[in-house]
Each structure stands twice: as structure tokens, then as C-alpha cells.
Scaffold this motif. Structure first.
Motif, PDB file in Angstrom:
ATOM      1  N   GLN A 224       0.870  -1.191   0.000  1.00  0.00           N
ATOM      2  CA  GLN A 224       0.000   0.000   0.000  1.00  0.00           C
ATOM      3  C   GLN A 224       0.896   1.227   0.000  1.00  0.00           C
ATOM      4  O   GLN A 224       0.579   2.253  -0.599  1.00  0.00           O
ATOM      5  CB  GLN A 224      -0.891   0.021   1.240  1.00  0.00           C
ATOM      6  N   HIS A 225       2.014   1.120   0.727  1.00  0.00           N
ATOM      7  CA  HIS A 225       2.989   2.211   0.833  1.00  0.00           C
ATOM      8  C   HIS A 225       4.204   1.854  -0.032  1.00  0.00           C
ATOM      9  O   HIS A 225       4.906   0.886   0.262  1.00  0.00           O
ATOM     10  CB  HIS A 225       3.383   2.397   2.302  1.00  0.00           C
ATOM     11  N   PRO A 226       4.435   2.623  -1.079  1.00  0.00           N
ATOM     12  CA  PRO A 226       5.420   2.225  -2.093  1.00  0.00           C
ATOM     13  C   PRO A 226       6.826   1.868  -1.577  1.00  0.00           C
ATOM     14  O   PRO A 226       7.391   0.860  -2.025  1.00  0.00           O
ATOM     15  CB  PRO A 226       5.446   3.428  -3.037  1.00  0.00           C
ATOM     16  N   PRO A 227       7.421   2.656  -0.674  1.00  0.00           N
ATOM     17  CA  PRO A 227       8.823   2.326  -0.326  1.00  0.00           C
ATOM     18  C   PRO A 227       8.981   1.100   0.578  1.00  0.00           C
ATOM     19  O   PRO A 227      10.106   0.730   0.871  1.00  0.00           O
ATOM     20  CB  PRO A 227       9.297   3.580   0.436  1.00  0.00           C
ATOM     21  N   GLU A 228       7.878   0.470   0.994  1.00  0.00           N
ATOM     22  CA  GLU A 228       7.978  -0.517   2.067  1.00  0.00           C
ATOM     23  C   GLU A 228       8.354  -1.897   1.526  1.00  0.00           C
ATOM     24  O   GLU A 228       7.600  -2.872   1.565  1.00  0.00           O
ATOM     25  CB  GLU A 228       6.700  -0.488   2.898  1.00  0.00           C
ATOM     26  N   VAL A 229       9.589  -1.929   1.032  1.00  0.00           N
ATOM     27  CA  VAL A 229      10.130  -3.100   0.342  1.00  0.00           C
ATOM     28  C   VAL A 229      10.422  -4.241   1.316  1.00  0.00           C
ATOM     29  O   VAL A 229      10.224  -5.411   0.979  1.00  0.00           O
ATOM     30  CB  VAL A 229      11.404  -2.678  -0.427  1.00  0.00           C
ATOM     31  N   PHE A 318       1.161  -6.512   4.779  1.00  0.00           N
ATOM     32  CA  PHE A 318       2.607  -6.393   5.005  1.00  0.00           C
ATOM     33  C   PHE A 318       3.078  -4.950   4.795  1.00  0.00           C
ATOM     34  O   PHE A 318       2.791  -4.344   3.762  1.00  0.00           O
ATOM     35  CB  PHE A 318       3.352  -7.326   4.066  1.00  0.00           C
ATOM     36  N   HIS A 319       3.826  -4.431   5.760  1.00  0.00           N
ATOM     37  CA  HIS A 319       4.347  -3.062   5.732  1.00  0.00           C
ATOM     38  C   HIS A 319       5.787  -3.034   6.246  1.00  0.00           C
ATOM     39  O   HIS A 319       6.323  -4.055   6.675  1.00  0.00           O
ATOM     40  CB  HIS A 319       3.505  -2.161   6.641  1.00  0.00           C
ATOM     41  N   SER A 320       6.371  -1.830   6.240  1.00  0.00           N
ATOM     42  CA  SER A 320       7.705  -1.621   6.814  1.00  0.00           C
ATOM     43  C   SER A 320       7.677  -0.436   7.752  1.00  0.00           C
ATOM     44  O   SER A 320       6.975   0.547   7.506  1.00  0.00           O
ATOM     45  CB  SER A 320       8.737  -1.321   5.724  1.00  0.00           C
ATOM     46  N   THR A 321       8.493  -0.528   8.802  1.00  0.00           N
ATOM     47  CA  THR A 321       8.678   0.605   9.702  1.00  0.00           C
ATOM     48  C   THR A 321      10.085   0.508  10.291  1.00  0.00           C
ATOM     49  O   THR A 321      10.939  -0.161   9.723  1.00  0.00           O
ATOM     50  CB  THR A 321       7.547   0.646  10.762  1.00  0.00           C
TER      51      THR A 321
HETATM   52 ZN   LIG Z   1       3.065   1.072   5.668  1.00  0.00          ZN
END
Ligand SMILES: [Zn+2]
Length: 414
Positions: A224-229, A318-321
Motif C-alpha cells: 500500500q505504501h510504495p517504499p515498504e520493500v 505487510f508493511h515496513s517501519t
Molecule cells: Zn506502511
């Protein structure tokens, strides 16, 4: 050199409590308007900045908004977002080459009020990526000295007539995702279909894995959030593990159907966005108002399945932080399989020696604006947000993704 750990300690200190080492996660999310807003496009071009140096953003996923020679061999690049307001998580990606081999110093800067987030990576082929040598890497020391987040970073780079790519994370754009999906499609239990179009008309695809007649469903979302590779890499490992031929996953595939949307926001990914879709909106705030096509089409797909008698048991987004963390639904709320998510996470962690999962249940009254809260509320799927740290070692991401798949399968077959 300012150590990276120092930056994170002050940046997130406020979110940590005394005597408890686990990160508490981001502040609770707030309702915002998801009415479409304009985005600013990049000027796609190759910058010939003199002295035989060339920089370019002419590729999918690129982000480079301005550039200047600011010293003998120093280049300052400017990175700006698709629109504002926006989270301070600036994505950057550009390529560079030089007529003659030499060393240059690159400084990455942002518009006012933005903090640097991603440690730069480089690649010679746009496929294999490595971190920039830490010996020459510097953060904005003035901000750091004032216990503020750094506003820029700089580093040395050897350049030559061969292209070098620089990016905030490994560059994985919609073409790469299409290629990965095409590798899975020939498997007899996998189907690949387009379920709709993005705001700018790009196809949004879904992999369906398992028994297409099954009424027992699992929903998987990513990007959903582009940079969250790093989150995408976890999703990839998770899905690939579901496709392995062994008796455990075979039984699971006979009994369940797993629906995977590997790229919810192909416009944002290919435009090199920091966070939003081509409608200028954070998609993970649009799961209540449903003003964007990307969220609408997932809801429609799930509603159609439920009308036909299907039930969603698990949903993972799935996301990144900054660090690995799981955001789960309040344990006081009961869905289609109460209590299963903490069990899946605990059992997956047991497969990885020394790994202690960080789980943060949401408040009972959390708004239904994010995917997991909304999907739980509308479909009673046991939903959670699987957040992967930006710098979590890639082999650990893979192990955890596979372990989560195994653990989920075991719990759903019980
Ligand atoms: Zn995210």
C-alpha cells in the motif's frame, strides 16, 4: 561519524517506556480526508551536471527532483514528495554514471521539515543491492547534536561509465512484481488474475493459491505504501512457502484458498512515491471512506466472496517501519477464529532461535481506517499488520516470512 543507533534512540525515545526495551510502535493513526488530491509529477530527465557527470531518474520507481554541483567533487540532490502533508519517510532512487572513473560525494537533501529515513543502497545491475560503505556515511550532525532527526545524509561513491543505481531500498517495481507473479502462475494450484485498475489505470493483480472452490479464505496485501520493500520481501517469502510441495501445505491448499494482492499501489511504486497513490492519498487511511479505486476493488472482491458463502479467516497486510512489530486487533474483539493471531505469531517466533516478537494490540475503539481494522470489522477476519524493520537482515525477513506461513497453516488446519 554519527552512529545510526544514536539517531534511532533519540528519534523514538519518546515512544519507549522506562524499563521496557520493546518499541511501542507508532502513535495511533488518526482519521484524515481521503478525497483525491493532486500530486506533483517529477520532471523525468537525465541531468548532465558538468565535468562528465550524469544523473537520471528515467526509470520506474525513480525519485530525483533536483541536483547541483556543490563542491569540487560533491553533488547535492534534492528529493521532494508527491504532495503534502505526508509522512516523513522520503523515498529516493536515481542512477549515476561518469565519463571517467572517479570518486564523488553525494549529499541527499529533502524539502524543509523532512527527516532522512532510509540508509542508501547501491547496485550495478539494478538487481543485487548492497548498503553504501558506512565508513564514508554521515548524517546531518547539527540536527543530531540537537537531538533532532537528521535532515540529510552524505556518502562517497565510486562512479564510472557503467551505471550505478542508488536507492532508499532495493528497487522492486511493478514490472519486477509481475515477473515474480509469472514465475508462480504455472503452478497447478495458482491462478493469476487482474482484479481491477489503479487510479492511473495500471492493472492490480491477485494470485489465488489453493482450492478455488473453497469457502475458507485468507487475504494477503502488500505495498500500500510504495517504499515498504522489506514488508514486501516478507510477503514474498510467506507466499513462496505456501507454494512449497509438502504434505502440510498440500493439505492447506486443498482446504483453503489464499488470495494475495502483492502490489496494492502500483502507481505509487512506479512513480517513486513516498507514500501515496496517484490520487495523492495514503491508501491505508481509506478503508472506511473507500474513496480510492485500490481500496474499493479489494472490498468489492471480499464482499463478492462473502455473498457466495465464503468466510475470511486471516488477513495480513505487510508493511515496513523502523523495527519489526505486529499491530493486532484488540484481544477483546472476537472474529472468525478468536485468539489465533497471537498464537500464529508466537509459534512462528519459536521457529527462529532468539527471536522475541513485538506485538502491539490496537485499542478496542481504533477507527476502521486501516486495512486490518476495516477487514476485521467488515468480514471478521483475524487481521493484523505485519511490519518489518527497514534494516532487518534480509535472510531473517525470509525466515520469519516462511515461519509465519508454516505457523498459520498449522493453526488453520487444527
Ligand atoms: Zn506502511
Amino acid at each position: 561519524m554519527i552512529k545510526r543507533w544514536y539517531y534511532f534512540i533519540f528519534l523514538w525515545a519518546i515512544l519507549w517506556s522506562c524499563g521496557d526495551k520493546q518499541w511501542k510502535g507508532q502513535e495511533p493513526i488518526q482519521r484524515v480526508s481521503t478525497e483525491t488530491r493532486p500530486i506533483q509529477y517529477q520532471w523525468k530527465k537525465t541531468y548532465h551536471i558538468g565535468k562528465g557527470l550524469h544523473f537520471s531518474n528515467e526509470f520506474d520507481g525513480a525519485r530525483l527532483n533536483g541536483i547541483a554541483m556543490t563542491g569540487e567533487e560533491q553533488v547535492t540532490v534534492l528529493i521532494t514528495p508527491e504532495n503534502t502533508p505526508i509522512n516523513s519517510s522520503p523515498w529516493y532512487a536515481f542512477k549515476v554514471w561518469s565519463d571517467t572513473p572517479r570518486n564523488i560525494r553525494i549529499k541527499i537533501t529533502y524539502n524543509e521539515g523532512v527527516s532522512h529515513r532510509y540508509y542508501p543502497k547501491y547496485s550495478q545491475d539494478c538487481k543485487t543491492w548492497a548498503k553504501i560503505d558506512s565508513a564514508s556515511y554521515l548524517l546531518d550532525s547539527v540536527s543530531v547534536a540537537h537531538k533532532e532527526a537528521p535532515k540529510f545524509c552524505e556518502f562517497d561513491l565510486s562512479v564510472s561509465p557503467d551505471t550505478t543505481w542508488i536507492a532508499a531500498q532495493e528497487l522492486i517495481v511493478s514490472k519486477d512484481i509481475d515477473r515474480w507473479e509469472a514465475q508462480l502462475e504455472p503452478l497447478p494450484f495458482v491462478t493469476l488474475q487482474e482484479i481491477g485498475k489503479s487510479r492511473s489505470g495500471k492493472p492490480i493483480s491477485m494470485l489465488q493459491i489453493g482450492n478455488p472452490e473453497s469457502k475458507k479464505l485468507v487475504m494477503i496485501l502488500s505495498r500500500q505504501h510504495p517504499p515498504e520493500v522489506s514488508g514486501w520481501l516478507a510477503m514474498k517469502a510467506f507466499v513462496e512457502r505456501l507454494c512449497v510441495t509438502d504434505s502440510l501445505t498440500q493439505n492447506f491448499r486443498n482446504e483453503y484458498l489464499t488470495c494475495v494482492v502483492p502490489c496494492m499501489n502500483p502507481d505509487g511504486v512506479d512513480l517513486g512515491h513516498w507514500r501515496h497513490n496517484a490520487g495523492g492519498i495514503d491508501l491505508n487511511r481509506d478503508w472506511e471512506a473507500f474513496r480510492q479505486p485500490e481500496t474499493q476493488l479489494i472490498r468489492r472482491f471480499m464482499q463478492d466472496k462473502v455473498i457466495k458463502g465464503a468466510k475470511f479467516y486471516i488477513a495480513i497486510d505487510f508493511h515496513s517501519t523502523f523495527e519489526d512489530i505486529y499491530y493486532t486487533i484488540s484481544p477483546r474483539l472476537k472474529g472468525n477464529m478468536p485468539g489465533v493471531v497471537p498464537q500464529i505469531i508466537a509459534a512462528s517466533a519459536k521457529q527462529i532461535p532468539g527471536y522475541v516478537p513485538n506485538i502491539r494490540p490496537n485499542d478496542k475503539d481504533a477507527p476502521h481506517i486501516s486495512s486490518s481494522e476495516s477487514i476485521f470489522n467488515a468480514f471478521h477476519a483475524e487481521a493484523f499488520t505485519y511490519e518489518v524493520g527497514d534494516d532487518t537482515p534480509r535472510n531473517l525477513i525470509q525466515k520469519k516470512g516462511e515461519a509465519t506461513a508454516v505457523s498459520m497453516v498449522q493453526h488453520l488446519l487444527k
